[in-house]
Design a protein around this motif. Structure first.
Motif, mmCIF file in Angstrom:
data_model
loop_
_atom_site.group_PDB
_atom_site.id
_atom_site.type_symbol
_atom_site.label_atom_id
_atom_site.label_comp_id
_atom_site.label_asym_id
_atom_site.label_seq_id
_atom_site.Cartn_x
_atom_site.Cartn_y
_atom_site.Cartn_z
ATOM 1 N N PRO A 196 12.573 25.254 60.395
ATOM 2 C CA PRO A 196 14.099 25.533 60.063
ATOM 3 C C PRO A 196 14.022 26.816 58.944
ATOM 4 O O PRO A 196 14.386 27.860 59.076
ATOM 5 C CB PRO A 196 14.583 24.331 59.449
ATOM 6 C CG PRO A 196 13.786 23.292 59.771
ATOM 7 C CD PRO A 196 12.419 23.995 60.546
ATOM 8 N N GLN A 197 12.983 26.532 58.013
ATOM 9 C CA GLN A 197 13.362 27.396 56.829
ATOM 10 C C GLN A 197 12.568 28.478 56.494
ATOM 11 O O GLN A 197 12.616 29.269 55.629
ATOM 12 C CB GLN A 197 13.147 26.367 55.306
ATOM 13 C CG GLN A 197 14.447 25.451 55.321
ATOM 14 C CD GLN A 197 14.022 24.035 55.035
ATOM 15 O OE1 GLN A 197 13.113 23.635 55.657
ATOM 16 N NE2 GLN A 197 14.753 23.516 54.410
ATOM 17 N N SER A 198 11.289 28.508 57.414
ATOM 18 C CA SER A 198 10.550 29.717 57.049
ATOM 19 C C SER A 198 10.861 30.960 57.810
ATOM 20 O O SER A 198 11.345 30.940 58.899
ATOM 21 C CB SER A 198 9.034 29.292 57.324
ATOM 22 O OG SER A 198 8.580 30.047 58.528
ATOM 23 N N HIS A 247 20.457 32.781 52.973
ATOM 24 C CA HIS A 247 20.022 31.958 54.250
ATOM 25 C C HIS A 247 19.161 30.491 53.505
ATOM 26 O O HIS A 247 19.512 29.725 53.792
ATOM 27 C CB HIS A 247 19.499 32.693 55.212
ATOM 28 C CG HIS A 247 18.448 31.862 56.250
ATOM 29 N ND1 HIS A 247 18.877 32.101 57.606
ATOM 30 C CD2 HIS A 247 17.387 31.096 56.238
ATOM 31 C CE1 HIS A 247 18.033 31.353 58.322
ATOM 32 N NE2 HIS A 247 17.376 30.794 57.379
ATOM 33 N N GLU A 248 18.194 31.272 52.805
ATOM 34 C CA GLU A 248 17.282 30.274 52.278
ATOM 35 C C GLU A 248 18.190 29.301 51.264
ATOM 36 O O GLU A 248 17.851 27.991 51.371
ATOM 37 C CB GLU A 248 16.194 30.967 51.687
ATOM 38 C CG GLU A 248 15.028 31.644 52.375
ATOM 39 C CD GLU A 248 14.582 30.745 53.601
ATOM 40 O OE1 GLU A 248 14.407 29.710 53.405
ATOM 41 O OE2 GLU A 248 14.240 31.279 54.606
ATOM 42 N N HIS A 274 19.991 26.618 53.017
ATOM 43 C CA HIS A 274 19.273 25.252 53.366
ATOM 44 C C HIS A 274 19.331 24.104 52.503
ATOM 45 O O HIS A 274 19.149 23.305 53.093
ATOM 46 C CB HIS A 274 17.863 25.852 53.787
ATOM 47 C CG HIS A 274 17.537 26.400 55.236
ATOM 48 N ND1 HIS A 274 18.175 25.724 56.199
ATOM 49 C CD2 HIS A 274 16.966 27.413 55.412
ATOM 50 C CE1 HIS A 274 17.887 26.686 57.105
ATOM 51 N NE2 HIS A 274 16.969 27.481 56.918
ATOM 52 N N GLU A 296 18.995 26.884 61.666
ATOM 53 C CA GLU A 296 18.780 28.241 61.062
ATOM 54 C C GLU A 296 20.167 29.104 61.576
ATOM 55 O O GLU A 296 20.261 30.001 60.813
ATOM 56 C CB GLU A 296 17.941 28.828 62.246
ATOM 57 C CG GLU A 296 15.963 28.106 61.740
ATOM 58 C CD GLU A 296 16.002 28.141 60.451
ATOM 59 O OE1 GLU A 296 16.293 29.322 59.696
ATOM 60 O OE2 GLU A 296 15.871 26.945 59.854
ATOM 61 N N HIS A 329 14.346 29.247 65.326
ATOM 62 C CA HIS A 329 15.171 30.279 65.134
ATOM 63 C C HIS A 329 15.606 31.033 66.250
ATOM 64 O O HIS A 329 14.731 30.946 67.307
ATOM 65 C CB HIS A 329 14.330 31.457 64.200
ATOM 66 C CG HIS A 329 14.067 31.001 63.062
ATOM 67 N ND1 HIS A 329 12.807 30.236 62.973
ATOM 68 C CD2 HIS A 329 14.538 30.904 61.688
ATOM 69 C CE1 HIS A 329 12.668 29.595 61.529
ATOM 70 N NE2 HIS A 329 13.618 30.111 60.943
HETATM 71 ZN ZN LIG Z 1 15.951 29.175 57.793
#
Ligand SMILES: [Zn+2]
Length: 690
Positions: free
Chosen positions: A2-4, A528-529, A532, A589, A651
């Motif tokens: 999700p986060q990278s 975006h980050e 999260h 995402e 993503h």
């Molecule tokens: Zn992300």
């Protein structure tokens, strides 16, 4: 996650040594001709309201050819190439410096040169891997098998930070702050055991996947034949049948994202009771984890299923599986015929790129993997100035302030929820450029001209480093990424973000570009980050990183309704007539994208402090902001690579990420988008979350 962010634009199967696959997906960027948005990359014959992605990137797409060694190219790939070149130059400088034995510079040089010395690798043939294959051949019973399986355990998965759920070893270890005690490092165990990127590759009935499986069978047989095995077709068939049985027990990627399903504490004794079959005490002895009292078991059903297979499948099949997996993992440092056969399948068939990346680039990846912080210190010093760091930190402050205001203004959120959201912003650590402390590699022995041994010892060094942290106090400012990595990451259990120096480069960030372009490009990524930390996953972790749901049921209901609307929007996108995006798999995402643009836009407006924005080539400040965002996602894919991304990535493909501006009111005003245009959404259909 999700986060990278790297997976944001590329599908990266980050299995520690799935190297050729990694290279196939690294890339090349649109050219940066100026400071700010690239007008030359736009196709102004396209209406922004019809296809914003093409409007921003159409001319770049038209004039850009996919090089034969690439499955896709994007802004990320261009930056990754630049970072690779810079890193390679730094490595070459250290190689020339004739540094003393044991020094960091000498290790970097020896590791890189040993990988590059293909003649030495060729002349050694099978010798380096032979003792390991003999050890597998000597396994007499399931007890010894359990110990051997334990010995293959590596710290090669990552459930929440860099999100890699794939390991070809039976299971994978992730060491991270505990779900329920985020002050101490805990052991997480994840499902594994298959070579193909995900369970879908084994169970899907699509024509493409059936074709992949047929070619996989040929490949496994070929690898075994190269290694001197007999009767390789039958062995390959049994190995793949075993992998198929394992994959059937696996959870899907969407299920893996649910941390509530993952928060299962098992003591050592629980394993035998809950997952009978494998001799667990022997497994943990082999893994050097006999003293570890408890583990988080991410996918209990997969552990039960895989353990049962260890009991039910014949020993000889498991031994073949172990041998094949070992050969596959080390193919890049075995004679060329292995690396080529591996690439023919994992590169060409799986990603569609006909040619392998040059060896020097693969060497850089190895050095970054195994000595990343040592190289990172050199990289940060040379390529990220204190002034650039200060400028990005000021943007971060503006974006965080925008989030604070947005949270306060939400009508649907309970005051207690708002208070915890604000507390999370207060304790959030945003690392910019490089970490405050570095990994100490002194226990890692690197030898000249021992490519196989260097990689073997490197993966063990990292495993032991991670195991030695179990139970120790958590350093919340610890990074999970090198400065030379083109990526960004959210670390939910540390309530922290990392933005490496290598991603803070043009076109994402340019100290000389107008604020509009920097906020539209890197600012949206930063937003975006940050978002999260509040989304469905972030809502499960409080301001101290503990697993504690701080939302009220009413907050959750509102959030889920908005989220369902966004999932439906993405379910409608079709990269190919027979393939739709999976709105649920990509939901976290997609939410972060919408939230990130919204907060960065506010931060941008605030940065102007009431002054008019400078125009560029006739584009207003707001237009530049959105175009810069759309240009983040310039990309071209081979069909197989795009299909793989849709199957395994959390993503969405770049095109749809760029088009998500349709959810932002200010975009409609900036480009005068009208009803009837393809991307037009009536105001109630636009998704607003924060
Ligand atoms: Zn992300």
């Amino acid at each position: 996650m999700p986060q990278s962010l790297r997976s944001a634009l590329t599908v990266i199967a980050t299995a520690l040594f799935a190297l050729s696959q990694l290279f196939a997906q690294a890339q090349q960027a649109p050219k940066q001709e100026n400071h700010g948005i690239s007008v030359a990359n736009m196709d102004r014959s396209v209406k922004p309201g019809d296809n914003f992605f093409l409007y921003c990137n159409g001319d770049w797409i038209k004039r850009t050819e996919l090089p034969p060694d690439r499955a896709r190219i994007s802004v990320f790939s261009g930056l990754a190439d630049l970072s690779d070149k810079r890193t390679a130059a730094l490595i070459e400088e250290t190689a020339k410096s004739n540094a003393p034995e044991g020094s960091s510079a000498r290790k970097i040089a020896d590791l890189y040169n040993s990988y590059m010395n293909e003649a030495a690798i060729e002349s050694r043939g099978m010798a380096p891997i032979e003792p390991h294959l003999k050890a597998i051949a000597a396994i007499q019973n399931k007890k010894e098998l359990a110990a051997a399986l334990g010995e293959t355990l590596r710290a090669d998965v990552d459930a929440l930070n860099n999100t890699n759920f794939h390991t070809s070893h039976l299971f994978g270890l992730w060491v991270a702050p505990g779900f329920n005690d985020s002050d101490h490092y805990a052991a997480y165990l994840l499902q594994g055991g298959v070579q193909l990127p995900d369970r879908e590759y084994y169970v899907s009935d699509s024509e493409h996947m059936r074709d992949v499986r047929a070619k996989y069978q040929t490949h496994v047989s070929a690898m075994l034949k190269l290694a001197g095995f007999t009767d390789t077709d039958a062995r390959a068939q049994r190995i793949i049948a075993l992998e198929h049985a394992i994959a059937e027990k696996h959870l899907s990627l969407a299920e893996n994202d649910d941390i509530h399903k993952a928060n299962n504490t098992w003591t050592q004794a629980d394993f035998a009771a809950k997952a009978p079959g494998l001799d667990w005490p022997e497994y943990f002895r082999g893994a050097g984890l006999s003293k570890q009292a408890s583990f988080f078991v991410w996918q209990p059903t997969a552990f039960a299923g895989e353990s049962a297979l260890v009991a039910s499948i014949p020993l000889d099949t498991w031994k073949d599986w172990l041998a094949y997996h070992l050969i596959e993992e080390y193919a890049p440092v075995l004679p060329k015929s292995f690396a080529e056969e591996r690439y023919a399948f994992f590169g060409k068939t799986l990603t569609g790129a006909p040619q392998q990346r040059p060896r020097w680039q693969r060497g850089v990846v190895i050095v970054n993997r195994l000595l990343g912080d040592d190289v990172g210190q050199l990289y940060a010093k040379r390529y990220f100035s204190p002034e650039a760091k200060a400028q990005v930190e000021a943007m971060v402050a503006n974006i965080i302030a925008a989030f604070r205001k947005r949270i306060d203004a939400l009508s649907w959120m309970d005051p207690s929820t708002k208070a915890e959201a604000q507390a999370k912003l207060t304790t959030l650590y945003v690392g910019i450029g490089y970490p405050e402390t570095w990994i100490d590699y002194s226990a890692y022995a690197v030898k000249a001209d021992d490519a196989f041994g260097n990689i073997w010892r490197g993966s063990l060094f990292e495993y032991h480093r991670q195991v030695s942290r179990l139970g120790a106090s958590v350093n919340r400012k610890e990074w999970s990424m090198d400065p030379q990595t083109v990526n960004a990451v959210n670390l939910p259990l540390q309530n922290a973000l990392n933005f490496p120096a290598a991603v803070l480069q043009p076109p994402f960030f340019d100290p000389l570009a107008p604020a509009a372009a920097n906020y539209g490009a890197i600012g949206s990524v930063i937003g975006h980050e940050i978002s999260h930390t509040f989304d469905t996953e972030g809502s499960a972790f409080d301001s101290k990183g503990r697993v504690r749901n701080w939302w009220t049921p009413a907050d959750l209901a509102h959030f889920e309704a908005a989220a369902a609307k966004l999932a439906a929007q993405y379910d409608n996108y079709k990269p190919f007539p027979d393939l739709s995006l999976n709105g649920k798999q990509t939901l976290a995402e997609n939410i972060a994208d919408v939230a990130g643009i919204a907060a960065s836009y506010d931060g941008y407006r605030a940065s102007l402090a009431g002054k008019p924005a400078p125009t560029q080539d006739g584009f207003s400040g707001d237009q530049q902001f959105f175009i810069a965002f759309g240009q983040n996602y310039a990309s071209k894919n081979r069909e197989a690579a795009l299909r793989q991304q849709v199957a395994v990535d959390s993503h969405s493909p770049g095109e749809y990420r760029a088009d998500t501006v349709r959810n932002i009111d200010a975009w409609y005003a900036a480009f005068d988008v009208k009803p009837g245009e393809t991307l037009y959404l009536a105001p109630p259909a636009r998704v607003r979350i924060w």
